[in-house]
Design an enzyme around this catalytic site. Structure first.
Site, PDB file in Angstrom:
ATOM      1  CD1 TRP A 118      -3.159   1.017   0.670  1.00 20.37           C
ATOM      2  CD2 TRP A 118      -1.812   2.376   1.825  1.00 20.37           C
ATOM      3  NE1 TRP A 118      -3.832   2.197   0.872  1.00 20.37           N
ATOM      4  CE2 TRP A 118      -3.039   3.050   1.558  1.00 20.37           C
ATOM      5  CE3 TRP A 118      -0.823   3.035   2.531  1.00 20.37           C
ATOM      6  CZ2 TRP A 118      -3.275   4.349   1.985  1.00 20.37           C
ATOM      7  CZ3 TRP A 118      -1.061   4.329   2.964  1.00 20.37           C
ATOM      8  CH2 TRP A 118      -2.276   4.978   2.685  1.00 20.37           C
TER       9      TRP A 118
ATOM     10  N   GLY B  27       5.854  -0.114   6.925  1.00 14.04           N
ATOM     11  CA  GLY B  27       6.075   0.986   7.866  1.00 14.04           C
ATOM     12  C   GLY B  27       6.621   2.201   7.126  1.00 14.04           C
TER      13      GLY B  27
ATOM     14  CG  HIS C  94     -29.544  23.259  12.073  1.00  9.86           C
ATOM     15  ND1 HIS C  94     -30.104  24.424  12.540  1.00  9.86           N
ATOM     16  CD2 HIS C  94     -30.141  22.255  12.756  1.00  9.86           C
ATOM     17  CE1 HIS C  94     -30.989  24.138  13.492  1.00  9.86           C
ATOM     18  NE2 HIS C  94     -31.029  22.829  13.644  1.00  9.86           N
TER      19      HIS C  94
ATOM     20  CD  GLU D 274     -15.183   1.336   4.576  1.00 12.06           C
ATOM     21  OE1 GLU D 274     -13.953   1.375   4.684  1.00 12.06           O
ATOM     22  OE2 GLU D 274     -15.910   0.981   5.504  1.00 12.06           O
TER      23      GLU D 274
ATOM     24  CE  LYS E 134     -18.320  -0.901   6.640  1.00  9.18           C
ATOM     25  NZ  LYS E 134     -17.773  -0.072   7.587  1.00  9.18           N
TER      26      LYS E 134
HETATM   27  C1  AGP Z   1     -13.927   0.274   8.474  1.00  7.78           C
HETATM   28  O1  AGP Z   1     -14.905  -0.088   7.501  1.00  7.78           O
HETATM   29  C2  AGP Z   1     -12.759   0.943   7.877  1.00  7.78           C
HETATM   30  N1  AGP Z   1     -12.121   0.023   6.991  1.00  7.78           N
HETATM   31  C3  AGP Z   1     -11.822   1.631   8.842  1.00  7.78           C
HETATM   32  O2  AGP Z   1     -12.466   2.837   9.193  1.00  7.78           O
HETATM   33  C4  AGP Z   1     -11.453   0.906  10.164  1.00  7.78           C
HETATM   34  O3  AGP Z   1     -12.589   0.808  10.977  1.00  7.78           O
HETATM   35  C5  AGP Z   1     -10.402   1.755  10.899  1.00  7.78           C
HETATM   36  O4  AGP Z   1      -9.263   1.823  10.080  1.00  7.78           O
HETATM   37  C6  AGP Z   1     -10.037   1.180  12.271  1.00  7.78           C
HETATM   38  O5  AGP Z   1      -9.475  -0.094  12.093  1.00  7.78           O
HETATM   39  P1  AGP Z   1      -9.282  -1.015  13.402  1.00  7.78           P
HETATM   40  O6  AGP Z   1     -10.660  -1.248  13.982  1.00  7.78           O
HETATM   41  O7  AGP Z   1      -8.639  -2.262  12.899  1.00  7.78           O
HETATM   42  O8  AGP Z   1      -8.409  -0.262  14.375  1.00  7.78           O
END
Ligand code: AGP
Length: 628
Positions: free
Chosen positions: A74, A101, A524, A508, A505
């Site tokens: 990524w 990282g 508002h 994304e 949801k």
């Molecule tokens: C959730 O649909 C997302 N993919 C994202 O917001 C996720 O909830 C967030 O990155 C936190 O991830 P975690 O619960 O593994 O810490």
């Protein structure tokens, strides 16, 4: 947010690496690559795109080596190109590595290495790591050169390799999970972690490294969770764990409690679909063994706090990110509603820098499915630095957050592979409801109210099954709404966070612009968006707010806005007010957020499918955000 797998053993590494990498692809899928130490030298294969593209390239190569590493990326530093794909090779051709990282001081290191004659072929921060290891490796005088010069034999290549990795990591600022090979050390691998997850899989005459357990379970269920600052030297026959400052570490070998089938898609079209339909089981697992003997409260074995400790707590602070933050908002509502204890909710990424004034007797909670989200981990560490106890609601056993928290509640939802969180979220909501009951029964909630509350939660899995039976109805609705490019999601009180979750949801996985608001806030400003091209999803409550929400819906209708209503089956909507209705079974108030979530999960899933989106691997996203 990348995925790493390493293998050293008796089998040919390539197919094992690719099998493991496929299970990590949800962590990032811009490009992928693998490196295998071969009798004739190093084989390096990289490609932009998915692991499938890499597998095709690898199949065309004769990869017979039994030691290898691989990576799915990524992108953080450097675009999505083959040159930036991992593994990266040092310019002297000796060191090859994969990294998850961010190396924060990579520019200074790169400048230094350029003065030493090292060259770079990528824009990544990672490439400085392999060149710096190569630099240290070259500086450790080679045994042959030493003997030729008649001086005492120097350390073996193997110890030079380990030493050069250790020296490199002492210079590095930032985060890493790395797996490293040296062409002069066949059959060996060095791996290390700081801030990015890394797990050792202990096999029979083979050892593996991976970013998470799902890449290991097909080979072994014995794992060691590396901690920050630890590095491991692996061969087929064994491994040695140590710290950067050379202290030996006695490994704690854990047993993985689920098997490879749990991480399979089965007959479903996507992991997200599988995980949506797994929710009744996940909800049952969240509750298993966690109600009191008298049936009026909840019990949690891992909080490591006594009821007397809880008596002193006068405030809770919940932090998380994304979907987890929406769960925090529901926890806030339920704890304040039933236990009458104030709750603060903060984005983890904000909390860690806000330096907010805090109550002396606050108890912290973080919520994290993966247990590796770096902002949430940092918020936990900040709370602990300030002397607070911090609990974690988490789905991954042995994850960094789970291990660093002072206690917590495991979700037992099983592996969640789909990037969009579904079963983990409703599991967090149910656990939050159980925790609210637990503290409420230490205060003013009566025995009878507790019994009613527990029975309400015990009914949730079957009620969730009834909501899931509406999937065909929801799919038909989705087919008619998939053409729109703007949505509002509107709910109140405990359903406002579900409005936010529904909007997230849809955003994304279908890339549609969607916003969640408290329903009364619509007047508002957001109502300016209403038109026949901007549908609204309304969560209709029963009780005192029913008429208020009906009024909000009428304001939308008056402006020709389309309405999808998600309503309890015990209320009757005015004729013609909603264009489409999804009903949920009547339920205990504490269970409502869970049941109201499932329709919007299905709605977003089917809309995304109708739009041909890649539901399990949405563009630009990754499952676990382990970089800031
Ligand atoms: C959730 O649909 C997302 N993919 C994202 O917001 C996720 O909830 C967030 O990155 C936190 O991830 P975690 O619960 O593994 O810490």
């Amino acid at each position: 947010m990348c995925g790493i797998v390493g293998y050293v053993g008796r089998q040919r590494a390539a197919s094992i690496l690719l099998e493991g990498l496929k299970r990590l692809e949800y962590r990032g899928y811009d490009s992928a690559g693998l490196a295998v130490l071969q009798p004739g030298g190093l084989a390096l294969v990289k490609s932009v795109g998915r692991v499938a593209a890499l597998s095709k390239l690898a199949a065309a190569r004769k990869l017979t080596g039994t030691t290898g590493i691989c990576h799915t990326r990524w992108a953080t530093h450097g675009g999505v190109t083959e040159a930036n794909a991992h593994p990266h090779l040092s310019s002297d051709g000796r060191i090859v590595l994969v990294h998850n990282g961010v190396i924060e001081n990579y520019i200074a290191i790169k400048k230094f290495l350029l003065t030493k004659g090292y060259t770079f072929t990528s824009e990544t921060d990672t490439e400085v790591l392999c060149n710096l290891i190569a630099y240290h490796y070259a500086k450790e005088t080679a045994p042959a050169a030493a003997q030729a010069a008649g001086v005492n034999p120097q350390p073996s290549e193997s110890s030079r390799f380990l030493t050069s990795v250790r020296k490199t990591l002492l210079h590095v600022e930032g985060t890493y999970g790395i797996a490293v090979l040296c062409t002069e050390c066949p059959g060996e691998m060095v791996a290390a972690r700081k801030g990015s997850p890394l797990i050792l899989g202990v096999g029979d005459q083979e050892n593996l490294i991976a970013s998470d357990v799902s890449a290991l379970v097909s080979r072994t269920q014995s794992v060691v969770y590396l901690k920050d600052g630890e590095l491991v030297h692996l061969t087929a026959g064994g491994f040695a764990l140590s710290t950067l400052d050379l202290a030996d570490v006695s490994p704690v070998i854990d047993k993985v409690t689920w098997d490879v089938n749990d991480a399979e898609m089965g007959a479903h079209a996507h992991f997200m679909e599988k995980e949506i339909f797994e929710q009744p089981t996940a909800l049952e697992n969240a509750m298993r063994g966690r109600f009191s003997a008298d049936g009026s409260s909840a019990n949690f074995g891992g909080l490591n706090l006594t009821p007397a400790d809880f008596r002193t707590i006068d405030r809770f602070v919940f932090t998380s990110c994304g979907t987890g933050w929406h769960a925090c908002l529901v926890a806030e509502h339920l704890i304040e509603r039933f236990a009458r204890i104030p709750v603060e909710v903060d984005y983890a990424s904000e909390f860690r820098y806000r330096n907010a004034p805090l109550d002396r007797d606050a108890l912290f909670f973080v919520i994290s499915q993966s247990g590796e989200t770096i902002d949430t981990l940092a918020a936990l560490r900040e709370a602990k630095r300030k002397g607070y106890k911090c609990m974690a609601i988490c789905n991954v056993v042995g994850s960094t957050i789970a291990r660093e928290a002072d206690g917590g509640i495991y979700q037992h939802a099983g592996p969640e592979i789909g990037v969009a969180s579904t079963k983990a979220f409703t599991s967090q909501l149910l656990i939050s409801a159980m925790f609210a009951l637990y503290v409420a029964r230490m205060r003013d909630l009566s025995f009878a109210e507790g019994i009613e509350y527990v029975n309400g939660l015990k009914a949730v899995p079957d009620l969730a099954r009834r909501v899931l039976e509406q999937a065909p109805h929801i799919k038909e609705i989705a087919s008619r709404y998939s053409k729109y490019n703007d949505f509002l999601f509107l709910g109140r009180l405990s359903l406002f966070p579900i409005a936010l979750e529904g909007a997230l949801k849809l955003k994304e996985i279908s890339y549609i612009h969607a916003e969640g608001y408290p329903a009364a806030e619509m007047k508002h400003g957001p109502i300016a968006l209403i038109s026949p091209e901007c549908p609204s999803v309304f969560f209709v409550p029963k009780g005192e707010l029913f008429n208020k929400v009906i009024s909000s819906m009428q304001e939308i209708k008056a402006r020709k806005g389309l309405i999808i209503a998600i309503a309890p089956d015990c209320v009757e909507l005015p004729e013609g007010l909603a264009d489409d209705v999804i009903t949920i079974p009547d339920c205990h108030e504490a269970a409502l957020p869970v049941l109201a979530t499932i329709p919007v999960q299905l709605l977003s899933y089917y809309i995304a499918c109708a739009r041909g989106c890649d539901v399990d691997k949405p563009r630009n996203l990754a499952k676990s955000v382990t970089v800031e």
